[in-house]
Each structure stands twice: as C-alpha cells, then as structure tokens.
Motif scaffolding. Structure first.
Motif, PDB file in Angstrom:
ATOM      1  N   LYS A   1       2.582  -4.118   9.620  1.00 59.11           N
ATOM      2  CA  LYS A   1       3.996  -3.813   9.431  1.00 59.11           C
ATOM      3  C   LYS A   1       4.591  -4.633   8.301  1.00 59.11           C
ATOM      4  CE  LYS A   1       8.384  -3.555  11.966  1.00 59.11           C
ATOM      5  NZ  LYS A   1       9.057  -3.811  13.265  1.00 59.11           N
ATOM      6  N   GLY A   2       4.208  -5.909   8.219  1.00 61.11           N
ATOM      7  CA  GLY A   2       4.716  -6.768   7.153  1.00 61.11           C
ATOM      8  C   GLY A   2       4.327  -6.256   5.778  1.00 61.11           C
ATOM      9  N   TRP A   3       3.043  -5.893   5.618  1.00 62.47           N
ATOM     10  CA  TRP A   3       2.572  -5.381   4.326  1.00 62.47           C
ATOM     11  C   TRP A   3       3.233  -4.065   3.969  1.00 62.47           C
ATOM     12  CZ3 TRP A   3       0.427  -8.414   0.993  1.00 62.47           C
ATOM     13  CH2 TRP A   3      -0.393  -9.476   1.405  1.00 62.47           C
ATOM     14  N   LEU A   4       3.377  -3.158   4.937  1.00 63.46           N
ATOM     15  CA  LEU A   4       3.913  -1.829   4.631  1.00 63.46           C
ATOM     16  C   LEU A   4       5.420  -1.864   4.383  1.00 63.46           C
ATOM     17  CD1 LEU A   4       1.872   0.413   7.100  1.00 63.46           C
ATOM     18  CD2 LEU A   4       1.528   0.080   4.639  1.00 63.46           C
ATOM     19  N   LEU A   5       6.140  -2.694   5.110  1.00 64.43           N
ATOM     20  CA  LEU A   5       7.570  -2.828   4.836  1.00 64.43           C
ATOM     21  C   LEU A   5       7.794  -3.431   3.456  1.00 64.43           C
ATOM     22  CD1 LEU A   5       9.095  -4.085   8.220  1.00 64.43           C
ATOM     23  CD2 LEU A   5       9.433  -1.868   7.130  1.00 64.43           C
ATOM     24  N   GLN A   6       6.949  -4.389   3.114  1.00 61.25           N
ATOM     25  CA  GLN A   6       7.071  -4.987   1.797  1.00 61.25           C
ATOM     26  C   GLN A   6       6.738  -3.965   0.702  1.00 61.25           C
ATOM     27  OE1 GLN A   6       4.489  -8.440   0.489  1.00 61.25           O
ATOM     28  NE2 GLN A   6       6.465  -9.469   0.580  1.00 61.25           N
ATOM     29  N   ALA A   7       5.711  -3.160   0.948  1.00 63.46           N
ATOM     30  CA  ALA A   7       5.357  -2.103   0.002  1.00 63.46           C
ATOM     31  C   ALA A   7       6.523  -1.141  -0.187  1.00 63.46           C
ATOM     32  CB  ALA A   7       4.122  -1.354   0.495  1.00 63.46           C
TER      33      ALA A   7
ATOM     34  N   GLU B   1      -3.598  -4.207   0.441  1.00 61.85           N
ATOM     35  CA  GLU B   1      -3.793  -5.346   1.335  1.00 61.85           C
ATOM     36  C   GLU B   1      -3.714  -4.901   2.790  1.00 61.85           C
ATOM     37  OE1 GLU B   1      -4.623  -8.446   0.857  1.00 61.85           O
ATOM     38  OE2 GLU B   1      -4.697  -8.319  -1.324  1.00 61.85           O
ATOM     39  N   ALA B   2      -2.781  -4.007   3.091  1.00 58.45           N
ATOM     40  CA  ALA B   2      -2.656  -3.499   4.459  1.00 58.45           C
ATOM     41  C   ALA B   2      -3.933  -2.793   4.892  1.00 58.45           C
ATOM     42  CB  ALA B   2      -1.466  -2.547   4.556  1.00 58.45           C
ATOM     43  N   LYS B   3      -4.517  -2.027   3.998  1.00 57.56           N
ATOM     44  CA  LYS B   3      -5.737  -1.289   4.321  1.00 57.56           C
ATOM     45  C   LYS B   3      -6.941  -2.226   4.457  1.00 57.56           C
ATOM     46  CE  LYS B   3      -4.408   3.107   2.190  1.00 57.56           C
ATOM     47  NZ  LYS B   3      -4.710   4.109   1.121  1.00 57.56           N
ATOM     48  N   ILE B   4      -7.035  -3.189   3.554  1.00 59.04           N
ATOM     49  CA  ILE B   4      -8.164  -4.127   3.593  1.00 59.04           C
ATOM     50  C   ILE B   4      -8.153  -4.946   4.881  1.00 59.04           C
ATOM     51  CG2 ILE B   4      -9.095  -6.236   2.542  1.00 59.04           C
ATOM     52  CD1 ILE B   4      -8.205  -5.088  -0.181  1.00 59.04           C
ATOM     53  N   ARG B   5      -6.965  -5.379   5.279  1.00 61.96           N
ATOM     54  CA  ARG B   5      -6.842  -6.260   6.438  1.00 61.96           C
ATOM     55  C   ARG B   5      -6.776  -5.500   7.762  1.00 61.96           C
ATOM     56  NH1 ARG B   5      -5.483 -11.363   4.426  1.00 61.96           N
ATOM     57  NH2 ARG B   5      -4.958 -11.337   2.214  1.00 61.96           N
ATOM     58  N   ASN B   6      -6.614  -4.169   7.686  1.00 58.40           N
ATOM     59  CA  ASN B   6      -6.538  -3.353   8.907  1.00 58.40           C
ATOM     60  C   ASN B   6      -7.393  -2.093   8.761  1.00 58.40           C
ATOM     61  OD1 ASN B   6      -4.089  -4.681  10.527  1.00 58.40           O
ATOM     62  ND2 ASN B   6      -3.525  -4.616   8.364  1.00 58.40           N
ATOM     63  N   PRO B   7      -8.698  -2.267   8.604  1.00 57.18           N
ATOM     64  CA  PRO B   7      -9.579  -1.106   8.375  1.00 57.18           C
ATOM     65  C   PRO B   7      -9.600  -0.123   9.540  1.00 57.18           C
ATOM     66  CG  PRO B   7     -10.873  -3.077   8.846  1.00 57.18           C
ATOM     67  CD  PRO B   7      -9.461  -3.533   8.636  1.00 57.18           C
ATOM     68  N   GLY B   8      -9.237  -0.581  10.719  1.00 56.16           N
ATOM     69  CA  GLY B   8      -9.221   0.309  11.874  1.00 56.16           C
ATOM     70  C   GLY B   8      -7.931   1.098  12.022  1.00 56.16           C
TER      71      GLY B   8
ATOM     72  N   ALA C   1      -5.622   5.527   9.420  1.00 53.88           N
ATOM     73  CA  ALA C   1      -4.906   6.771   9.727  1.00 53.88           C
ATOM     74  C   ALA C   1      -3.419   6.499   9.921  1.00 53.88           C
ATOM     75  CB  ALA C   1      -5.494   7.416  10.980  1.00 53.88           C
ATOM     76  N   HIS C   2      -3.080   5.392  10.584  1.00 55.47           N
ATOM     77  CA  HIS C   2      -1.676   5.037  10.799  1.00 55.47           C
ATOM     78  C   HIS C   2      -0.990   4.709   9.467  1.00 55.47           C
ATOM     79  CE1 HIS C   2      -2.014   5.065  15.139  1.00 55.47           C
ATOM     80  NE2 HIS C   2      -3.057   4.267  15.066  1.00 55.47           N
ATOM     81  N   ILE C   3      -1.729   4.041   8.594  1.00 56.54           N
ATOM     82  CA  ILE C   3      -1.168   3.697   7.289  1.00 56.54           C
ATOM     83  C   ILE C   3      -0.873   4.962   6.491  1.00 56.54           C
ATOM     84  CG2 ILE C   3      -1.650   2.570   5.084  1.00 56.54           C
ATOM     85  CD1 ILE C   3      -3.265   0.481   6.669  1.00 56.54           C
ATOM     86  N   GLU C   4      -1.817   5.894   6.485  1.00 53.78           N
ATOM     87  CA  GLU C   4      -1.615   7.146   5.755  1.00 53.78           C
ATOM     88  C   GLU C   4      -0.452   7.937   6.349  1.00 53.78           C
ATOM     89  OE1 GLU C   4      -2.860   8.084   3.013  1.00 53.78           O
ATOM     90  OE2 GLU C   4      -4.244   6.389   2.825  1.00 53.78           O
ATOM     91  N   GLU C   5      -0.308   7.884   7.653  1.00 53.58           N
ATOM     92  CA  GLU C   5       0.807   8.577   8.310  1.00 53.58           C
ATOM     93  C   GLU C   5       2.133   7.973   7.868  1.00 53.58           C
ATOM     94  OE1 GLU C   5       2.511   9.448  12.839  1.00 53.58           O
ATOM     95  OE2 GLU C   5       0.534   8.515  12.538  1.00 53.58           O
ATOM     96  N   TYR C   6       2.176   6.645   7.766  1.00 58.48           N
ATOM     97  CA  TYR C   6       3.388   5.963   7.326  1.00 58.48           C
ATOM     98  C   TYR C   6       3.717   6.329   5.880  1.00 58.48           C
ATOM     99  CZ  TYR C   6       6.711   2.157   6.520  1.00 58.48           C
ATOM    100  OH  TYR C   6       7.835   1.431   6.223  1.00 58.48           O
ATOM    101  N   LEU C   7       2.687   6.372   5.034  1.00 62.24           N
ATOM    102  CA  LEU C   7       2.898   6.738   3.634  1.00 62.24           C
ATOM    103  C   LEU C   7       3.387   8.170   3.498  1.00 62.24           C
ATOM    104  CD1 LEU C   7      -0.236   5.055   2.002  1.00 62.24           C
ATOM    105  CD2 LEU C   7       2.103   4.180   2.108  1.00 62.24           C
ATOM    106  N   GLN C   8       2.899   9.043   4.369  1.00 59.01           N
ATOM    107  CA  GLN C   8       3.342  10.430   4.359  1.00 59.01           C
ATOM    108  C   GLN C   8       4.821  10.523   4.712  1.00 59.01           C
ATOM    109  OE1 GLN C   8       1.669  13.076   3.302  1.00 59.01           O
ATOM    110  NE2 GLN C   8       3.453  14.402   3.710  1.00 59.01           N
ATOM    111  N   GLN C   9       5.284   9.666   5.598  1.00 57.73           N
ATOM    112  CA  GLN C   9       6.691   9.627   5.962  1.00 57.73           C
ATOM    113  C   GLN C   9       7.559   9.244   4.764  1.00 57.73           C
ATOM    114  OE1 GLN C   9       7.076   7.052   9.357  1.00 57.73           O
ATOM    115  NE2 GLN C   9       5.943   8.427  10.720  1.00 57.73           N
ATOM    116  N   TRP C  10       7.018   8.365   3.899  1.00 54.81           N
ATOM    117  CA  TRP C  10       7.732   8.009   2.672  1.00 54.81           C
ATOM    118  C   TRP C  10       8.006   9.262   1.842  1.00 54.81           C
ATOM    119  CZ3 TRP C  10       5.378   3.301  -0.309  1.00 54.81           C
ATOM    120  CH2 TRP C  10       5.455   2.142   0.492  1.00 54.81           C
ATOM    121  N   LYS C  11       6.929  10.014   1.632  1.00 52.25           N
ATOM    122  CA  LYS C  11       7.038  11.193   0.768  1.00 52.25           C
ATOM    123  C   LYS C  11       8.033  12.204   1.331  1.00 52.25           C
ATOM    124  CE  LYS C  11       2.260  10.766  -0.840  1.00 52.25           C
ATOM    125  NZ  LYS C  11       0.912  11.404  -0.892  1.00 52.25           N
ATOM    126  N   GLU C  12       8.000  12.363   2.650  1.00 57.46           N
ATOM    127  CA  GLU C  12       8.907  13.312   3.285  1.00 57.46           C
ATOM    128  C   GLU C  12      10.355  12.830   3.179  1.00 57.46           C
ATOM    129  OE1 GLU C  12       7.490  13.708   7.240  1.00 57.46           O
ATOM    130  OE2 GLU C  12       5.695  14.867   6.665  1.00 57.46           O
TER     131      GLU C  12
END
Length: 219
Positions: free
Chosen positions: A171-177, A195-202, A205-216
């Motif tokens: 959450k910290g990395w993605l909010l900062q992004a 950094e969010a992806k490297i540190r949270n490889p599992g 899918a959640h990260i991509e979902e969050y990024l998709q919300q940005w675009k929308e």
C-alpha cells in the motif's frame, strides 16, 4: 569452568555498560541504555538475579571505583536492577496508554474518512500518530487521506514513513506511485510500482488490479 567464567565476565561488562549509559547526560546514550536494560531484563537466561548478585558481589562490580561511572556515583547491582525494572514497567505502561489513545483517535478518523470528511480524518489521524509514531498503518491511512485532499507531496512523505517502518508494504509503494503520477513524475511512479512488485511477488494480480483502477479513474 573457564567458558562459564568468560560468559559471566561478558554479562558483567554488559551490566556495567548499561549502568554507565543510565548515568549519562547524553539523551541518546541514556535511551540506548534503557533499551539494553529492557532486553537484559526480558531474557531469563541472561539475567538470573540471585546467581548474578552473588557473582557480582564476589568479582568485578565491587572493585570498580565511582570514577568509572561517568555522570554519577557507582550503582550497585540491586540499585541497577530496581531502577531498570521500574523504568521498563513505566515505559511499557506509557506505550499501552499511548496505544489506547491512538486507537481512540483512529476509530474516529476511520469513521470520518468513510463519511468523506477528509479534513476531520486528517486531524484525527495526525493526533493518533502523535500518540503512536511507529505504526505504518496510521501513516498509510493518513497518506490516503492526503491523497484524497490533493496534497500529493504530503502523501509521498507519509509513504516514506510507511516504507521505513515496513519496506515490503504494498500500500505504501502504490500510494506513493499514485501521488507521483498525479504530480506528473511518471519516472518515480514507475519506480514505486516496480518496487511494489519486486517486494510483493505473490500480489502481482492485486497490483495490476489497482493500476487498472487508475486508468478507469482517469477516463
């Protein structure tokens, strides 16, 4: 026997070092000594009161002069133990009280945030942080509040605090992004996402979902 005696001397040196620190007029040295005392008193294997007391009386401590203890007179083993235990209990109680205060402000802040009253939520999260400064969750909640208020630089600052306390925090990395992205600093935004992806490889899918919300949100 030689190994046991060497171990004992090491313990005596640790106690002596803590005593010196507790007598120091330097606030940083005093705080370090308090932390060491907490650790020492919480480890039954390291600090056996009765056996250590007998050994201390027979060996090093009684031979030390008061000049070896800067900032004050020599402290006896009993006095040290009493002081350290009292201090540890007082600080533990203070931490519990601070947590109680922080929890109270946090509950009200969460309610205000859900109701869309971000100014009130910001004030309450700040009061919670003042009571409990080592909570990455509080910093991340306030970072999101800053984001909703359009205070993107403040969002980045609070996300830095989140990451310092928990470097894997997604959450910290993605909010900062997100904050960097809204400021137009796309390079830093991409760095935070990586950094969010490297540190949270599992959680890719959640990260991509969050990024998709940005675009929308931007369409």
């Amino acid at each position: 026997m030689e190994e046991e005696f060497n171990n004992f001397l090491q313990k005596v040196d640790e106690v002596g070092s803590i005593i010196n620190g507790l007598c120091s007029k330097n606030p940083q040295e005093l705080e370090k000594a308090k932390c060491k005392a907490d650790i020492l008193l919480s480890d039954d294997k390291v600090f056996d009161e009765e056996s250590l007391k007998v050994k201390l009386d027979k060996t090093v401590i009684n031979k030390r002069s008061s000049s070896e203890t800067p900032g004050g007179p020599e402290m006896s083993p009993d006095a040290f133990m009493a002081y350290a235990e009292k201090d540890a209990k007082e600080r533990a109680e203070a931490r519990r009280e601070n947590k109680r205060i922080a929890d109270g402000f946090t509950k009200k802040a969460n309610t205000a945030f859900r109701e869309g009253d971000y100014d009130k939520a910001l004030d309450l999260y700040t009061k919670a942080i003042e009571a409990k400064r080592d909570s990455w969750l509080l910093y991340s909640n306030r970072a999101l509040t800053y984001l909703r208020l359009g205070l993107y630089n403040r969002t980045i600052e609070d996300c830095d605090n989140v990451i310092k306390l928990n470097e894997k925090n997604m959450k910290g990395w993605l909010l900062q992004a997100r904050a960097y992205h809204l400021l137009g600093d796309f390079s830093e935004a991409d760095h935070c996402i990586k950094e969010a992806k490297i540190r949270n490889p599992g959680s890719l899918a959640h990260i991509e979902e969050y990024l998709q919300q940005w675009k929308e949100a931007e369409t």
